[in-house]
Design a protein around this motif. Structure first.
Motif, PDB file in Angstrom:
ATOM      1  N   ASN A  82      35.014  62.331  63.564  1.00  0.00           N
ATOM      2  CA  ASN A  82      34.217  61.693  64.614  1.00  0.00           C
ATOM      3  C   ASN A  82      33.447  60.533  63.993  1.00  0.00           C
ATOM      4  O   ASN A  82      33.380  60.400  62.762  1.00  0.00           O
ATOM      5  CB  ASN A  82      33.273  62.687  65.305  1.00  0.00           C
ATOM      6  N   HIS A  83      32.877  59.703  64.840  1.00  0.00           N
ATOM      7  CA  HIS A  83      32.271  58.468  64.354  1.00  0.00           C
ATOM      8  C   HIS A  83      30.999  58.723  63.555  1.00  0.00           C
ATOM      9  O   HIS A  83      30.698  57.997  62.604  1.00  0.00           O
ATOM     10  CB  HIS A  83      32.001  57.540  65.541  1.00  0.00           C
ATOM     11  N   GLN A  84      30.231  59.730  63.921  1.00  0.00           N
ATOM     12  CA  GLN A  84      29.026  60.039  63.158  1.00  0.00           C
ATOM     13  C   GLN A  84      29.384  60.513  61.753  1.00  0.00           C
ATOM     14  O   GLN A  84      28.706  60.170  60.773  1.00  0.00           O
ATOM     15  CB  GLN A  84      28.207  61.118  63.884  1.00  0.00           C
ATOM     16  N   GLU A  85      30.456  61.270  61.661  1.00  0.00           N
ATOM     17  CA  GLU A  85      30.906  61.735  60.342  1.00  0.00           C
ATOM     18  C   GLU A  85      31.346  60.559  59.480  1.00  0.00           C
ATOM     19  O   GLU A  85      31.126  60.539  58.271  1.00  0.00           O
ATOM     20  CB  GLU A  85      32.054  62.735  60.508  1.00  0.00           C
ATOM     21  N   ILE A  87      30.111  57.453  59.611  1.00  0.00           N
ATOM     22  CA  ILE A  87      28.902  56.748  59.153  1.00  0.00           C
ATOM     23  C   ILE A  87      28.278  57.468  57.968  1.00  0.00           C
ATOM     24  O   ILE A  87      27.931  56.851  56.949  1.00  0.00           O
ATOM     25  CB  ILE A  87      27.890  56.629  60.318  1.00  0.00           C
ATOM     26  N   GLN A  88      28.156  58.773  58.060  1.00  0.00           N
ATOM     27  CA  GLN A  88      27.540  59.538  56.973  1.00  0.00           C
ATOM     28  C   GLN A  88      28.405  59.542  55.722  1.00  0.00           C
ATOM     29  O   GLN A  88      27.902  59.395  54.597  1.00  0.00           O
ATOM     30  CB  GLN A  88      27.287  60.972  57.448  1.00  0.00           C
ATOM     31  N   HIS A 120      24.506  51.307  62.962  1.00  0.00           N
ATOM     32  CA  HIS A 120      23.678  52.467  62.615  1.00  0.00           C
ATOM     33  C   HIS A 120      23.030  52.355  61.240  1.00  0.00           C
ATOM     34  O   HIS A 120      22.092  53.107  60.955  1.00  0.00           O
ATOM     35  CB  HIS A 120      24.522  53.737  62.694  1.00  0.00           C
TER      36      HIS A 120
END
Length: 401
Positions: A82-85, A87-88, A120
């Protein structure tokens, strides 16, 4: 991916592999595969590929720009879901290689992920170069009825879907070579790699406002054809209305392979414009004959189970040498010619903006000056042997308005 799996690689890819080390480092549960080449004191340009690409697709940019004193990092997109993963994971990667301020060059999905990270983590991204990219994924999910189960789909179905997105021939030779090169890479990707990238493409999301000013963004698109629908490219152009434009008349989906001279020229112009100073004084030249022997012939024996690529000349870890040896020798004379070429191209951009904002009789004068600058660039390209870039393609500097 190993050079044994490449049947038609454009340019001297084998020589590149013999000179530029491939790095693989585990960070948490993610395996990062990347190249990092050029003087480490220079703020890096990080290249992010599309669905079908790996870190290898930017080898022509690594070879050329590192010779000019720039630091280029090219990465594989790791297995994130997923996109949040994303970024992190990308932020942890930058921390691991001790890089804090970056410039991002992303094509297709890589361009979307570059924008997402810039949105972000705005303090880390200084500029963007977006090629054949988009700002939302809704269109892709709507076009894939089986999007909800993409992570469970079998490998043959994922590969077929990715390959059908690459336009089949006939192509001119350089574009055909670039397609063959990328197709060979798709064949080497695992089911999990493909499923991860397709999930990122169809997971419904859109790019919000960026703190990065449009003046720090360059949009580089091809005008012949592209797997990304035209309306999505138009959306991106409307979002960054004040960004610099670099249109390539031809080049297909992979201009970094099929039109490297033009792409490298635009990358240099962008980096100079956003204040990245190259360090040619730190470039060390070696004779090309040295590539026939030495450490480059060692085979990697430590590949993990998480990575299906088999690469020659791999290095595990995140600390390449401070002043790395560039992959190809070059005589000192062309440097001054290329500097003049870049200066002329920048002046051409300036004349372009004057032409757009000028009316009446003055517009004719500016047009004459603009054509003169194009002629100067053309002559410079011929002196560098960049015949294709010096002909019809550099007419892309002339505005369409």
């Amino acid at each position: 991916m190993g050079i044994k799996g490449v049947s038609s690689a454009p340019g001297d890819f084998i020589y590149f592999k013999s000179q530029v080390p491939l790095h693989r480092i585990p960070i948490g549960t993610k395996q990062w595969r990347y190249y990092d080449f050029g003087p480490k004191v220079v703020p890096p340009l990080i290249c992010l590929p599309g669905i079908a690409g790996t870190a290898d697709v930017y080898y022509k940019q690594i070879m050329f720009l590192s010779m000019k004193g720039y630091r280029i990092i090219s990465v594989d997109i790791p297995r994130v879901w997923n996109h949040q993963e994303w970024i992190q994971a990308f932020e942890k990667f930058l921390d691991a290689i001790d890089v804090h301020r970056i410039h991002l060059y992303g094509t297709s999905l890589g361009g979307f992920l570059a924008q997402l990270f810039a949105q972000h983590r705005p303090r880390r991204v200084k500029s963007l170069i977006l090629s054949n990219s988009f700002i939302e994924t809704k269109s892709f999910s709507a076009a894939m009825p089986w999007a909800p189960i993409v992570s469970w789909a079998p490998s043959f179905l994922l590969k077929r879907y990715v390959l059908t997105g690459i336009r089949d021939g006939p192509h001119e030779p350089f574009i055909a070579d670039s397609v063959d090169f990328v197709v060979s890479q798709v064949e080497m990707l695992s089911r999990e790699d493909l499923a991860s990238r397709l999930t990122l493409t169809v997971d419904d999301a859109s790019i919000g406002p960026l703190l990065l000013p449009d003046s720090s963004i360059t949009i580089m698109d091809t005008n012949d054809y592209c797997a990304v629908p035209l309306q999505l490219k138009d959306q991106l152009n409307e979002r960054y209305s004040e960004a610099r434009r670099a249109y390539l008349k031809t080049g297909g989906d992979f201009p970094f392979l099929s039109r490297p001279d033009e792409v490298n020229l635009h990358l240099q112009l962008h980096l100079r414009r956003v204040g990245v100073e190259a360090r040619p004084d730190l470039v060390q030249v070696i004779p090309k004959a040295d590539s026939d022997s030495g450490p480059s012939e060692k085979k990697d024996e430590t590949g993990g189970d998480d990575d299906t690529h088999e690469d020659d000349n791999e290095h595990n870890g995140s600390s390449p040498s401070e002043n790395q040896t560039p992959p190809a020798p070059e005589s000192p004379e062309p440097h001054s010619i290329e500097d003049r070429l870049l200066d002329n191209a920048e002046a051409c951009y300036l004349a372009n903006e004057m032409l757009v904002s000028t009316h009446g009789e003055n517009k004719v004068l500016v047009a004459v000056l603009l054509l003169r600058y194009v002629q100067m660039i053309y002559v410079g390209c011929l002196m560098l042997g960049m015949k294709d870039a010096g002909s019809s393609h550099l007419l892309s500097f002339i505005p369409n308005r």
